[in-house]
Write an enzyme that holds these catalytic residues in place. Structure first.
Site, mmCIF file in Angstrom:
data_model
loop_
_atom_site.group_PDB
_atom_site.id
_atom_site.type_symbol
_atom_site.label_atom_id
_atom_site.label_comp_id
_atom_site.label_asym_id
_atom_site.label_seq_id
_atom_site.Cartn_x
_atom_site.Cartn_y
_atom_site.Cartn_z
ATOM 1 N N ASP A 120 -3.332 -33.801 -35.234
ATOM 2 C CA ASP A 120 -3.996 -32.692 -34.546
ATOM 3 C C ASP A 120 -5.458 -32.555 -34.958
ATOM 4 O O ASP A 120 -6.312 -32.201 -34.141
ATOM 5 C CB ASP A 120 -3.268 -31.376 -34.838
ATOM 6 C CG ASP A 120 -1.933 -31.265 -34.121
ATOM 7 O OD1 ASP A 120 -1.725 -31.997 -33.135
ATOM 8 O OD2 ASP A 120 -1.102 -30.445 -34.550
ATOM 9 N N HIS B 275 5.326 -24.895 -49.333
ATOM 10 C CA HIS B 275 6.367 -23.874 -49.421
ATOM 11 C C HIS B 275 7.690 -24.496 -49.015
ATOM 12 O O HIS B 275 7.742 -25.341 -48.111
ATOM 13 C CB HIS B 275 6.034 -22.689 -48.514
ATOM 14 C CG HIS B 275 6.986 -21.540 -48.665
ATOM 15 N ND1 HIS B 275 7.100 -20.820 -49.833
ATOM 16 C CD2 HIS B 275 7.868 -20.987 -47.788
ATOM 17 C CE1 HIS B 275 8.008 -19.863 -49.682
ATOM 18 N NE2 HIS B 275 8.490 -19.954 -48.444
ATOM 19 N N LYS C 185 10.537 -29.417 -30.049
ATOM 20 C CA LYS C 185 9.606 -28.371 -29.608
ATOM 21 C C LYS C 185 10.238 -27.491 -28.531
ATOM 22 O O LYS C 185 11.042 -27.959 -27.723
ATOM 23 C CB LYS C 185 8.321 -29.006 -29.062
ATOM 24 C CG LYS C 185 7.474 -29.688 -30.100
ATOM 25 C CD LYS C 185 6.253 -30.359 -29.503
ATOM 26 C CE LYS C 185 5.208 -29.380 -29.057
ATOM 27 N NZ LYS C 185 3.917 -30.042 -28.766
ATOM 28 N N THR D 11 -6.068 -22.471 -24.439
ATOM 29 C CA THR D 11 -5.876 -23.686 -23.631
ATOM 30 C C THR D 11 -4.779 -24.605 -24.165
ATOM 31 O O THR D 11 -4.659 -25.738 -23.712
ATOM 32 C CB THR D 11 -7.201 -24.482 -23.546
ATOM 33 O OG1 THR D 11 -7.629 -24.817 -24.867
ATOM 34 C CG2 THR D 11 -8.269 -23.669 -22.850
ATOM 35 N N CYS E 253 9.379 -34.569 -32.263
ATOM 36 C CA CYS E 253 8.734 -33.614 -31.363
ATOM 37 C C CYS E 253 9.638 -33.199 -30.210
ATOM 38 O O CYS E 253 9.283 -32.316 -29.421
ATOM 39 C CB CYS E 253 7.426 -34.199 -30.837
ATOM 40 S SG CYS E 253 6.108 -34.173 -32.068
#
Length: 349
Positions: A91, A140, A20, A48, A17
């Protein structure tokens, strides 16, 4: 452990991460996007900075959709696949849902990585999906300069169990379910300075599914949830503060850390993302005057497959903390409170 003739991380300029985009860059990119129209059934979108999109199917059941992918932070391809899959599925749990299927996202530099290495990455992701009880139903793949892997994940939840990051209430207690320091560990690993026991600790935390989020969503005392990933505890806490129009007050001494995190950050093992994070949102954070410099890096440390930040009724906090720890999150701790005030994060000793 799958052996490779090269370091998988050597093919990537960043990992986990920590790849990002900085929060400020992401805000700038999204700020000028035109909306396609009013979508009354879209309960959670980009407003948000929440963990996933949520769409109301029929007034009772919702669909949760998310995607997450990144470059390797470890060299073992099986571990890379497991970490990336755990991170992506998180998530859905953070929104209070349960995953139902995933699609693989794969980008590999053809001619630089052997087929069996790529297969091991996919098998690692498949193993975590099996643990979550979902199929990898497709995906994919592309030829890509750097190795990339992740998932698009679909989940469901009853509408009344959706937990946004924007519903924290003044007086709430804050609970963090996993220890911080994954970015510090990954920085040390890339420089071959991470001990074997620390590596095992990192793999254990980054491959632990945040299933407890779906259980917490059943409890009316749980008001808001988000997972702590690339923006660090300060960045994701600030998103909760902004969305809820509240101030978050965090006790630095209460924050759980991985066993070697503080020692390693003192030695200078800090990710570039930590610096980018602070540059992006430091103006909205109040640090205690006595905060050591190394602690600022821990507070902004990007967490790959990190824990959940939970805002819950103060009267039920100890009960909920016990349930979270009993669910396998031994590092979970109460770390602060939610207060009335301008949306900021205040960190005290």
């Amino acid at each position: 452990m799958t052996e490779t003739p090269f370091r998988l991380t050597s093919l990537a300029h960043g990992g986990g991460c920590g790849c990002k985009l900085a929060p400020s860059v992401l805000q700038e990119l999204l700020s000028g996007q035109a909306k396609g129209g009013p979508f009354e059934r879209l309960l959670v979108g980009t407003e948000t900075g929440d963990d996933a999109a949520v769409y109301d199917l029929d007034g009772t059941t919702t669909i949760i959709a998310t995607t997450d992918f990144f470059m390797p932070m470890v060299d073992d391809p099986d571990h890379f696949g497991r970490i990336a899959a755990t991170n992506a599925i998180s998530d859905v749990y953070a929104m209070g849902g349960r995953p139902i299927m995933a699609l693989a996202i794969l980008g590999m530099p053809l001619g630089k990585i052997e087929t069996d290495v790529v297969r091991a990455i996919l098998q690692g992701g498949q193993a975590i999906c099996a643990e979550a009880g979902i199929p990898v139903a497709g995906g994919h793949s592309i030829d890509c300069p750097e190795p990339v892997y992740g998932l698009a994940v679909i989940g469901t939840a009853p509408r009344d169990r959706i937990r946004r990051n924007a519903d924290a209430k003044a007086g709430d207690a804050l609970i963090l379910t996993k220890a911080l320091g994954v970015g510090v560990y990954s920085a040390a690993f890339k420089k071959e300075a991470l001990s074997a026991d620390a590596y095992d600790e990192m793999i254990a935390t980054t491959t632990r599914l945040n299933k407890v989020g779906a259980e917490l969503a059943k409890d009316a005392a749980v008001h808001a949830v988000t997972d702590v990933t690339g923006f660090g505890i300060l960045g994701h806490g600030l998103e909760m503060a902004r969305g809820s129009a509240k101030r978050l007050r965090i006790s630095r001494g209460a924050l759980p850390l991985l066993a070697h995190a503080e020692a390693l950050v003192r030695q200078g093992f800090v990710t570039g993302a930590s610096h980018r994070n602070w540059a992006s949102y430091g103006a909205e954070v109040d640090l205690d005057a006595g905060t050591p410099e190394h602690w600022r890096h821990l507070l902004t440390d990007p967490q790959t497959s990190g824990g959940l930040l939970v805002s819950c009724a103060e009267a039920e906090a100890e009960r909920l903390l016990g349930e979270i720890q009993a669910a396998g999150f031994a590092a979970a701790r109460r770390i602060g409170v939610v207060e009335e005030g301008a949306p900021r994060v205040t960190v005290e000793a």
